[in-house]
Write a protein that holds these residues in place. Structure first.
Motif, PDB file in Angstrom:
ATOM      1  N   SER A 197      37.546  41.181  29.720  1.00 45.82           N
ATOM      2  CA  SER A 197      38.457  42.241  30.306  1.00 45.82           C
ATOM      3  C   SER A 197      37.834  42.482  31.785  1.00 45.82           C
ATOM      4  CB  SER A 197      38.676  43.451  29.417  1.00 45.82           C
ATOM      5  OG  SER A 197      37.349  44.148  29.405  1.00 45.82           O
ATOM      6  N   TRP A 198      36.807  42.086  32.051  1.00 44.81           N
ATOM      7  CA  TRP A 198      36.160  42.431  33.475  1.00 44.81           C
ATOM      8  C   TRP A 198      36.151  41.203  34.069  1.00 44.81           C
ATOM      9  CZ3 TRP A 198      32.919  46.405  35.778  1.00 44.81           C
ATOM     10  CH2 TRP A 198      33.094  47.513  35.114  1.00 44.81           C
ATOM     11  N   ILE A 199      36.040  39.814  33.429  1.00 42.69           N
ATOM     12  CA  ILE A 199      36.058  38.635  33.997  1.00 42.69           C
ATOM     13  C   ILE A 199      37.632  38.097  34.731  1.00 42.69           C
ATOM     14  CG2 ILE A 199      35.812  36.090  33.751  1.00 42.69           C
ATOM     15  CD1 ILE A 199      33.093  37.485  33.680  1.00 42.69           C
ATOM     16  N   VAL A 200      38.463  38.519  33.940  1.00 43.12           N
ATOM     17  CA  VAL A 200      39.814  38.083  34.365  1.00 43.12           C
ATOM     18  C   VAL A 200      40.404  39.189  35.369  1.00 43.12           C
ATOM     19  CG1 VAL A 200      42.545  38.257  33.620  1.00 43.12           C
ATOM     20  CG2 VAL A 200      40.516  37.131  32.095  1.00 43.12           C
ATOM     21  N   PRO A 201      40.660  38.774  36.741  1.00 42.61           N
ATOM     22  CA  PRO A 201      40.898  39.684  37.782  1.00 42.61           C
ATOM     23  C   PRO A 201      42.015  40.452  37.452  1.00 42.61           C
ATOM     24  CG  PRO A 201      41.354  37.547  38.145  1.00 42.61           C
ATOM     25  CD  PRO A 201      40.666  37.357  37.143  1.00 42.61           C
ATOM     26  N   PRO A 202      42.286  41.614  38.269  1.00 43.26           N
ATOM     27  CA  PRO A 202      42.957  42.608  37.819  1.00 43.26           C
ATOM     28  C   PRO A 202      44.428  42.362  38.533  1.00 43.26           C
ATOM     29  CG  PRO A 202      41.729  43.264  39.709  1.00 43.26           C
ATOM     30  CD  PRO A 202      41.156  42.231  39.238  1.00 43.26           C
ATOM     31  N   MET A 203      44.820  41.386  39.128  1.00 42.45           N
ATOM     32  CA  MET A 203      45.884  40.616  39.518  1.00 42.45           C
ATOM     33  C   MET A 203      46.108  39.006  39.080  1.00 42.45           C
ATOM     34  SD  MET A 203      46.043  40.586  43.645  1.00 42.45           S
ATOM     35  CE  MET A 203      47.318  39.959  43.974  1.00 42.45           C
ATOM     36  N   SER A 204      47.370  38.770  38.780  1.00 38.88           N
ATOM     37  CA  SER A 204      47.726  37.567  38.601  1.00 38.88           C
ATOM     38  C   SER A 204      46.926  36.934  37.506  1.00 38.88           C
ATOM     39  CB  SER A 204      47.618  36.725  39.953  1.00 38.88           C
ATOM     40  OG  SER A 204      48.531  37.072  41.143  1.00 38.88           O
ATOM     41  N   GLY A 205      46.263  37.572  36.641  1.00 37.55           N
ATOM     42  CA  GLY A 205      45.400  37.137  35.548  1.00 37.55           C
ATOM     43  C   GLY A 205      45.629  35.817  35.154  1.00 37.55           C
ATOM     44  N   GLY A 206      46.996  35.900  34.681  1.00 40.15           N
ATOM     45  CA  GLY A 206      47.480  34.454  33.836  1.00 40.15           C
ATOM     46  C   GLY A 206      47.419  33.410  34.820  1.00 40.15           C
ATOM     47  N   ALA A 207      47.242  33.474  36.177  1.00 40.25           N
ATOM     48  CA  ALA A 207      47.331  32.270  37.271  1.00 40.25           C
ATOM     49  C   ALA A 207      45.861  31.841  37.466  1.00 40.25           C
ATOM     50  CB  ALA A 207      48.050  32.811  38.439  1.00 40.25           C
ATOM     51  N   THR A 208      44.926  32.674  36.741  1.00 37.42           N
ATOM     52  CA  THR A 208      43.441  32.102  36.877  1.00 37.42           C
ATOM     53  C   THR A 208      43.249  31.421  35.470  1.00 37.42           C
ATOM     54  OG1 THR A 208      42.657  34.046  36.250  1.00 37.42           O
ATOM     55  CG2 THR A 208      43.150  33.762  38.690  1.00 37.42           C
ATOM     56  N   GLY A 209      42.249  30.254  35.824  1.00 38.84           N
ATOM     57  CA  GLY A 209      41.755  29.501  34.609  1.00 38.84           C
ATOM     58  C   GLY A 209      40.672  30.531  33.710  1.00 38.84           C
ATOM     59  N   VAL A 210      40.282  31.603  34.146  1.00 34.04           N
ATOM     60  CA  VAL A 210      39.343  32.384  33.271  1.00 34.04           C
ATOM     61  C   VAL A 210      40.492  33.213  32.214  1.00 34.04           C
ATOM     62  CG1 VAL A 210      37.419  32.800  34.864  1.00 34.04           C
ATOM     63  CG2 VAL A 210      39.453  34.296  34.985  1.00 34.04           C
ATOM     64  N   PHE A 211      41.609  33.199  32.379  1.00 32.35           N
ATOM     65  CA  PHE A 211      42.579  33.706  31.397  1.00 32.35           C
ATOM     66  C   PHE A 211      42.595  33.099  30.095  1.00 32.35           C
ATOM     67  CE2 PHE A 211      46.548  34.970  29.767  1.00 32.35           C
ATOM     68  CZ  PHE A 211      46.653  36.358  29.935  1.00 32.35           C
ATOM     69  N   HIS A 212      42.675  31.764  30.293  1.00 34.25           N
ATOM     70  CA  HIS A 212      43.163  31.026  29.225  1.00 34.25           C
ATOM     71  C   HIS A 212      42.048  30.609  28.312  1.00 34.25           C
ATOM     72  CE1 HIS A 212      47.145  31.177  31.020  1.00 34.25           C
ATOM     73  NE2 HIS A 212      46.399  30.832  32.173  1.00 34.25           N
ATOM     74  N   ARG A 213      41.178  31.509  27.990  1.00 34.02           N
ATOM     75  CA  ARG A 213      40.291  31.223  26.978  1.00 34.02           C
ATOM     76  C   ARG A 213      39.258  32.323  26.395  1.00 34.02           C
ATOM     77  NH1 ARG A 213      34.912  28.301  28.231  1.00 34.02           N
ATOM     78  NH2 ARG A 213      34.144  30.027  27.185  1.00 34.02           N
ATOM     79  N   TYR A 214      38.823  32.384  25.415  1.00 34.69           N
ATOM     80  CA  TYR A 214      37.855  33.317  25.084  1.00 34.69           C
ATOM     81  C   TYR A 214      36.281  33.266  25.399  1.00 34.69           C
ATOM     82  CZ  TYR A 214      41.944  35.226  22.319  1.00 34.69           C
ATOM     83  OH  TYR A 214      43.207  35.723  22.208  1.00 34.69           O
ATOM     84  N   TYR A 215      35.515  34.385  25.385  1.00 34.10           N
ATOM     85  CA  TYR A 215      34.335  34.270  25.509  1.00 34.10           C
ATOM     86  C   TYR A 215      33.375  34.958  24.368  1.00 34.10           C
ATOM     87  CZ  TYR A 215      36.215  33.453  30.012  1.00 34.10           C
ATOM     88  OH  TYR A 215      37.146  32.908  31.202  1.00 34.10           O
ATOM     89  N   ARG A 216      32.084  34.856  24.586  1.00 38.67           N
ATOM     90  CA  ARG A 216      31.279  35.571  23.803  1.00 38.67           C
ATOM     91  C   ARG A 216      30.738  36.469  24.400  1.00 38.67           C
ATOM     92  NH1 ARG A 216      26.122  34.988  21.807  1.00 38.67           N
ATOM     93  NH2 ARG A 216      25.846  33.360  23.599  1.00 38.67           N
ATOM     94  N   GLU A 217      30.564  37.802  23.864  1.00 36.35           N
ATOM     95  CA  GLU A 217      30.054  39.008  24.661  1.00 36.35           C
ATOM     96  C   GLU A 217      28.946  39.361  24.379  1.00 36.35           C
ATOM     97  OE1 GLU A 217      32.511  42.839  24.933  1.00 36.35           O
ATOM     98  OE2 GLU A 217      34.116  41.455  24.679  1.00 36.35           O
TER      99      GLU A 217
END
Ligand code: HEM
Ligand code: HEM
Lengths: 370, 370
Positions: free
Chosen positions: A335-355
C-alpha cells in the motif's frame, strides 16, 4: 525500548552481517568480544564509522515503504555523533541540506540531489536524548484563519501553533518554511530559521497552461524525514535525518492534492474548465494528472532532480531482481510502494510482497508522531 | 475441504447468526436439532431457501476485496439447486444473465443491471460435482497468432485453446464471446454458445475524440464471476455464479489497459498525439484517464448501469458507517479496495482495514484457478 540496555544478540546479529558483507573489515570475533565487554560495562556500545555507514545503508534497504531503494549503496552517511549543543546540531543540519541539495560546494550543481543521512548521538540507555520536533527538516507552516480555513499546509497547523507559542512569527503565507525545533537535554527546545541556501525551492508552472503559474504554487526540492529513529544492531539513533529526492506523486498526488493538505485538485479542475458536476466526468483524475505534470516539468525545467512513478516502479522491480541475485527477498509494503495515482499502470501493482520487519531499520516512535 | 463431512460447529454458528438476524424465521433450536441429525446421517445438510438467501448475501458482505458492498441486502438469490444436466444448468445461466442485464422481461430496461447469484447444487462430501470452467460467464477469447501476438484477450489464450481442443471455433476477432464450458459428473464437459440476448455489450466511444470509436473497442455489461465456491455454514456450493454491475476502472484501468490484457494505453496515447518519449510526460496517466472517460461515457450513453471509482469509494465508506452502526467491522483488503487509478484521490485510500476471513464467503479454489 530505547531505555533498555542493548541486547547483545541483536548487536551480534548485525555485526556478523556487517563483517560478513565487508571482508575488508577483517574478522568479526575480536570485535564481538569488545562489544560484549562494552555492553556489560556501559549498557551499550559504539559503532565504528564503517559499521555506522553500513548500518544506515541497510536500514534504507530494509525500509519496506520505500520505492526508491535501488540506490541504497549510494547513501552518503555523515557521522555527527560528536554534536552536542543545539547550535552545533543546527549548523550540521544546514550542512546536510546544502550537501543534499547540491548547494554546498561551488563545483556542484544546485538541484543535483543526493541521498544523505546525518547521524547524531546515539541514545544512552535510560538517559534523555536530543531530537528534532519537525517531521521533515523542510515543511511549510499552516495557519488556521477565523473562518476555519487554512493558509498553508493544513497538516502543519498544530506544529505551527506550537512554534508560535515558542515565539516564532511566520509571514502568514501559503509557503512559509517552518523553523527547525531542536531539543537537547541540556538546553530544552530552541528554534532555528533555515538560511535560504539550505532551502532549494521550485516554483510550479505547467508545460501548457500559462494560468498555472499564477496559482503561486511551489515546493521544496529536498524531502528530509527528521522524526524517525534509526536502529542499528540494538543501538538507537533518535536523531538521524535522511533524504532522497522526490518522486513527483509525493508532491502532486499527496502534498498538493489531498483534501486535508493543499487540496488543489478542485482549483486546477476549475481553471481547466472541467465539468465538475459529477464524479464520472473524471475531472478529479484529469486535474490530478495535470498537477503532476506541472510538478515534474517544473523540477526538470530548473534542473532539480526528481523522479516519476513509472520510472521508480521499474527501478524498484530492478532492485528486487538485484536483491534476489544476492539471495535476499525485498521486504515491501504494497500500500506504500504502489503510487497514489495510476497504480495499475505501474509494474509494482501487479504482484505481492512480503512485509517483514528486518533490522537495521527506521522507526516512527509514538511520541515523534504527536 | 469439500470432501469432508460438514462441521456441525460451523453450521451452528451460521444458523445462530441467520436466525438471530431474521426473527421471522422463529427459534433456531429445533432447526439445529434437525441439522445435527442430517449431518450425522448424510455428512451434510440442506439449507432452507431463507437460509440460502441470507447466507449468499452475507457472503457478499464478507467479500473483503469487494468495494461494492453497500447494497449487499439487495442481492437477488436464485435457488437453482434442482438443476442437474448441463442443458438445465445452461438454460438457467442464460436466465441469470438476462435477469442481471435487464433483458429478461418486457417491463424491464436492458442495462438496468441487478446484482444476482444463481446457486446450483451443493457439493456432497466425497462426491464429484458440477462446475463451470469459465472464470466469468462472459469473457472474450484470445488467439495467439504466428508472430506471438494475441488477438483478443491475452488472459484467455489458454482457455481459448482448450475450447478449441473441445471443438469450438471462434471467429478470430478481438471480442469473441467464449462458450460456457459446463462439466457435470454424469456428462463430462459440454460447451454452450450464449445467445445474443444474454450478452449485453457496449461499443466504446469517447465524449470528445471522434477517432476513439474507430478503435473498435467494446465491453460486456455484466461481470459475472463463475469460478468461486460459495461456502455457507459448512456447506459448499462449487457452482454459484454471481454478478454486480461494473466499476469503470475494472474495464478501463485493467481489462483494456493492463500490458498483459488488451494493452490499449499506448494506442490511445498515440492517437492523442502525446509525447511518449519518456515516462515523465505522464502520457500513460493521461491516456489512462481518457480510456476510462470513454468507458463511463459509453455505458451511460446507452443506459447501461456502471459506477465510477469516486462514487463507489464514497459508498464503501458509507457502508463502513452502516456496518459500524450495526456493530460490525467491515473486513477489507486495501490493495483490492483502492482503485487501480487515482488511488490517493479516493477516500478509501486514506485509512487501513482489517483483513479478516469471515464466513459465509466466496473462495477461489486452486483447481478453479488453473
Ligand atoms: C533516493 C530517492 C528516494 C526516493 C525516490 C524515495 C521514495 C520514497 C517514497 C515515494 C516513499 C513513500 C512516501 C509517502 O508516501 O509518504 C518513501 C518512503 C520512505 N523512504 Fe524513501 N525514497 C528515497 C530515498 C530514501 C532514503 C535515502 C531513505 C533512508 C535512508 C529512505 C527511507 C524511506 C522510509 C523510511 C520511508 C517510509 C517513511 C514513512 O514511514 O513515513 N528513502 N520513499
Ligand atoms: C453491485 C455492484 C458491485 C460492484 C460495483 C462491485 C465492485 C467490485 C470490484 C471493483 C472488485 C475488484 C475486482 C477486481 O479488481 O478484479 C470486486 C471484487 C469482488 N466482488 Fe464485488 N462488486 C459488486 C457486486 C458484487 C456481488 C453481487 C458480489 C457477490 C454476491 C461481489 C463479490 C465480490 C468478490 C467475491 C470479489 C473478489 C473477486 C476476486 O477475488 O477475484 N461483488 N467487486
Amino acid at each position: 525500548d530505547p531505555d533498555a540496555s542493548v541486547d547483545f544478540a541483536e548487536a551480534e546479529e548485525f555485526l556478523r552481517m556487517c563483517y560478513g558483507d565487508n571482508s575488508k573489515l577483517g574478522s568479526v570475533e575480536p570485535r564481538l568480544a569488545v562489544v560484549r565487554a562494552q555492553i556489560a560495562a556501559t549498557g551499550t556500545y559504539v559503532h565504528t564509522p564503517d559499521e555506522l555507514a553500513y548500518g544506515a545503508r541497510v536500514a534504507w534497504r530494509n525500509s519496506s515503504r520505500c520505492i526508491g531503494r535501488l540506490y541504497w549503496r549510494s547513501l552518503v552517511v555523515l557521522d555527527r555523533r560528536r554534536a552536542r549543543t543545539p547550535e552545533e546540531i543546527f549548523a550540521l543540519i544546514v550542512r546536510h541540506l546544502c550537501m543534499a541539495g547540491g548547494t554546498a560546494a561551488a563545483n556542484r550543481e544546485p538541484g543535483a540531489i543526493r541521498p544523505v543521512i546525518s547521524v547524531f548521538p546515539q541514545a544512552q540507555p535510560g538517559r534523555p536524548y536530543a531530537r528534532i520536533w519537525n517531521e521533515q527538516l523542510i515543511r511549510y507552516a499552516g495557519y488556521r484563519d477565523v473562518n476555519g480555513g487554512v493558509t498553508g499546509d493544513p497538516r502543519a497547523v498544530r506544529f505551527t501553533e506550537s512554534m508560535r507559542d515558542l515565539g516564532w512569527r511566520g509571514k502568514g503565507d501559503a509557503f512559509d518554511v517552518l523553523p527547525v525545533a531542536i531539543e537537547t537535554p541540556a538546553h530544552g527546545v530552541r528554534l532555528f530559521e533555515l538560511p535560504e541556501r539550505a532551502v532549494l525551492e521550485v516554483p510550479l508552472v505547467h508545460p501548457e497552461y500559462a494560468w498555472f503559474a499564477e496559482l503561486g504554487l511551489r515546493w521544496h526540492a529536498v524531502p528530509a524525514i527528521s522524526n524517525m529513529r534509526l536502529t542499528i544492531g540494538g543501538v538507537h539513533y533518535p536523531l538521524a535525518p535522511f533524504n532522497g529526492w522526490y518522486m513527483g506523486t509525493e508532491i502532486g498526488a499527496r502534498n498538493l492534492a489531498d483534501p486535508d493538505r493543499y487540496n488543489m485538485v478542485p482549483v486546477v479542475a476549475k481553471m481547466m474548465g472541467l465539468d465538475t458536476s459529477k464524479p464520472r466526468t473524471l475531472w478529479r483524475d484529469r486535474a490530478l494528472v495535470e498537477l503532476n505534470r506541472a510538478v515534474l516539468w517544473s523540477f526538470e525545467r530548473v534542473g532539480v532532480k526528481i523522479t516519476d512513478h513509472h520510472t521508480e516502479s521499474d527501478r524498484f522491480l530492478a532492485h528486487i531482481g538485484n536483491e534476489a541475485k544476492a539471495g535476499r527477498e525485498v521486504p515491501a509494503d504494497w500500500s506504500w510502494i504502489v503510487p497514489p495515482m495510476s497504480g495499475g499502470a505501474t509494474g509494482v501493482f501487479h504482484r505481492y510482497y512480503r512485509e517483514s520487519d528486518e533490522r537495521p531499520n527506521f522507526y516512527l516512535d509514538a511520541d515523534a508522531r504527536a
